[in-house]
Design an enzyme around this catalytic site. Sequence first.
Site, PDB file in Angstrom:
ATOM      1  N   ASP A   1       0.854  -1.135  -0.084  1.00  0.00           N
ATOM      2  CA  ASP A   1      -0.156  -0.021   0.114  1.00  0.00           C
ATOM      3  C   ASP A   1       0.824   1.288  -0.102  1.00  0.00           C
ATOM      4  O   ASP A   1       2.013   1.306   0.545  1.00  0.00           O
ATOM      5  CB  ASP A   1      -0.897  -0.030   1.257  1.00  0.00           C
ATOM      6  CG  ASP A   1      -2.064   0.970   1.026  1.00  0.00           C
ATOM      7  OD1 ASP A   1      -2.299   1.266  -0.050  1.00  0.00           O
ATOM      8  OD2 ASP A   1      -2.566   1.422   2.108  1.00  0.00           O
TER       9      ASP A   1
ATOM     10  N   ASN B   1     -10.678  -2.850  -6.095  1.00  0.00           N
ATOM     11  CA  ASN B   1      -9.940  -1.975  -6.847  1.00  0.00           C
ATOM     12  C   ASN B   1     -10.543  -1.536  -8.212  1.00  0.00           C
ATOM     13  O   ASN B   1     -10.228  -0.586  -9.219  1.00  0.00           O
ATOM     14  CB  ASN B   1      -8.800  -2.650  -6.969  1.00  0.00           C
ATOM     15  CG  ASN B   1      -7.766  -2.490  -5.801  1.00  0.00           C
ATOM     16  OD1 ASN B   1      -6.854  -3.207  -5.630  1.00  0.00           O
ATOM     17  ND2 ASN B   1      -8.038  -1.441  -4.979  1.00  0.00           N
TER      18      ASN B   1
HETATM   19  C1  FPP Z   1      -2.033   0.108  -3.187  1.00  0.00           C
HETATM   20  O1  FPP Z   1      -1.718   1.459  -3.311  1.00  0.00           O
HETATM   21  C2  FPP Z   1      -1.665  -0.835  -4.499  1.00  0.00           C
HETATM   22  C3  FPP Z   1      -2.307  -1.209  -5.383  1.00  0.00           C
HETATM   23  C4  FPP Z   1      -3.705  -1.402  -5.321  1.00  0.00           C
HETATM   24  C5  FPP Z   1      -1.597  -2.044  -6.577  1.00  0.00           C
HETATM   25  C6  FPP Z   1      -0.551  -2.811  -6.107  1.00  0.00           C
HETATM   26  C7  FPP Z   1       0.035  -3.097  -7.405  1.00  0.00           C
HETATM   27  C8  FPP Z   1       1.381  -3.174  -7.543  1.00  0.00           C
HETATM   28  C9  FPP Z   1       2.407  -2.850  -6.526  1.00  0.00           C
HETATM   29  C10 FPP Z   1       2.150  -3.368  -8.772  1.00  0.00           C
HETATM   30  C11 FPP Z   1       1.674  -4.518  -9.641  1.00  0.00           C
HETATM   31  C12 FPP Z   1       2.007  -5.853  -9.133  1.00  0.00           C
HETATM   32  C13 FPP Z   1       2.489  -6.986  -9.571  1.00  0.00           C
HETATM   33  C14 FPP Z   1       2.493  -8.308  -8.829  1.00  0.00           C
HETATM   34  C15 FPP Z   1       3.259  -6.944 -10.788  1.00  0.00           C
HETATM   35  P1  FPP Z   1      -2.702   2.536  -3.284  1.00  0.00           P
HETATM   36  O2  FPP Z   1      -2.638   2.798  -4.866  1.00  0.00           O
HETATM   37  O3  FPP Z   1      -4.060   2.176  -2.776  1.00  0.00           O
HETATM   38  O4  FPP Z   1      -1.748   3.616  -2.684  1.00  0.00           O
HETATM   39  P2  FPP Z   1      -2.454   4.923  -1.879  1.00  0.00           P
HETATM   40  O5  FPP Z   1      -3.278   4.426  -0.761  1.00  0.00           O
HETATM   41  O6  FPP Z   1      -1.233   5.817  -1.488  1.00  0.00           O
HETATM   42  O7  FPP Z   1      -3.176   5.638  -2.769  1.00  0.00           O
END
Ligand code: FPP
Length: 241
Positions: free
Chosen positions: A25, A73
Site C-alpha cells: 500500500d 479496486n
Molecule cells: C495500493 O496502493 C496498491 C495497489 C492497489 C496496487 C498494487 C500493485 C502493484 C504493487 C504493482 C503490480 C503488481 C504486480 C504483482 C506486478 P494505493 O494505490 O492504494 O496507494 P494509496 O493508498 O497511496 O493511494
Amino acid sequence: MSLFKKRQTLVPEEYLPQNVGIIMDGNGRWAKKRGLPRTAGHVTGAKVFRKIAKYCDRRGIKVLTVYAFSTENWKRPQAEIDSIMNLLRDYLKESLSDFKHENICTRFIGDRTQLAEDIQALMAEAEESTAEKTGMILNIAINYGGRAEIVNAVRSMMSEGISPEDVTEQTLEQHLYTAGQPEVDLILRPSGEYRLSNYLIWQCAYAEYVFMDVLWPDFTEKDLEKAFTEYARRNRRFGGV
Ligand code: FPP
C-alpha cells in the site's frame, strides 16, 4: 559495520514467520508526493515487489502472499486499472524468463475469470512452468477479496454435494484458494494504514500484524527485517496461555 556483524543481527530462520502476507500500500501517495501520476507509484511498487519476493525466498520464507489487486479496486479510474494490469502482464512475461531462474513457485489467488484472456493464459503458463519449484510459494492476489474467497469455497462445497454435517473448518479451508498452505503468521502493511482491507480474512485468524509508516515504493529489505524482528518478539499463544 561489517557484513558479518550485520548478518548476525538478522532474525534466525527458525524464528521467522513461515507464511507472510503483504499489503503493498501507498503507491498513490508516493507518486503524489513527487508530483507524479499514481501509475508511477505502481511502476515503482512493482519493482519493489520483485526485489522483496526474491529476498523472502532467499531468507527462507515458505509462503509469501502479496495483494496486487482487490475485488474493490475495479472502482478506480480505468487508466489506473489498465496500468496495474499492464504491470501484471510485464511481470508475467518476465516471470517466464527472469523469474524462471528463481526457485519460486508462483500461484494466483482470486477470481481470474474477469481478467483479460491473455492475462489468464499467462497466469496459467506462469503457474505451470513454476509448479515443480521447491522454494517459496508466491501467491499473487489478483481480483481477490477475502469474503468472495469464502463465498467461493462455500459454493464449491455445495456443488460437490458435501452435506452440512460434513462441513468443518478443515473442509472449508480445503476449498479456499490457499488450500494446503500453512496459516498466515505475519501480515505486513506499510503506508501507515491500520486495516486488513478484506485480505486473507480466514487465513489471518491468528496472524500477527505489523503496520509500518513507510510507503510501499520506498520499502526495502531493511524494513522487512525490522518487521521480522518485531514478529520474533511477539508472544503467540493461539488462544492458550
Ligand atoms: C495500493 O496502493 C496498491 C495497489 C492497489 C496496487 C498494487 C500493485 C502493484 C504493487 C504493482 C503490480 C503488481 C504486480 C504483482 C506486478 P494505493 O494505490 O492504494 O496507494 P494509496 O493508498 O497511496 O493511494
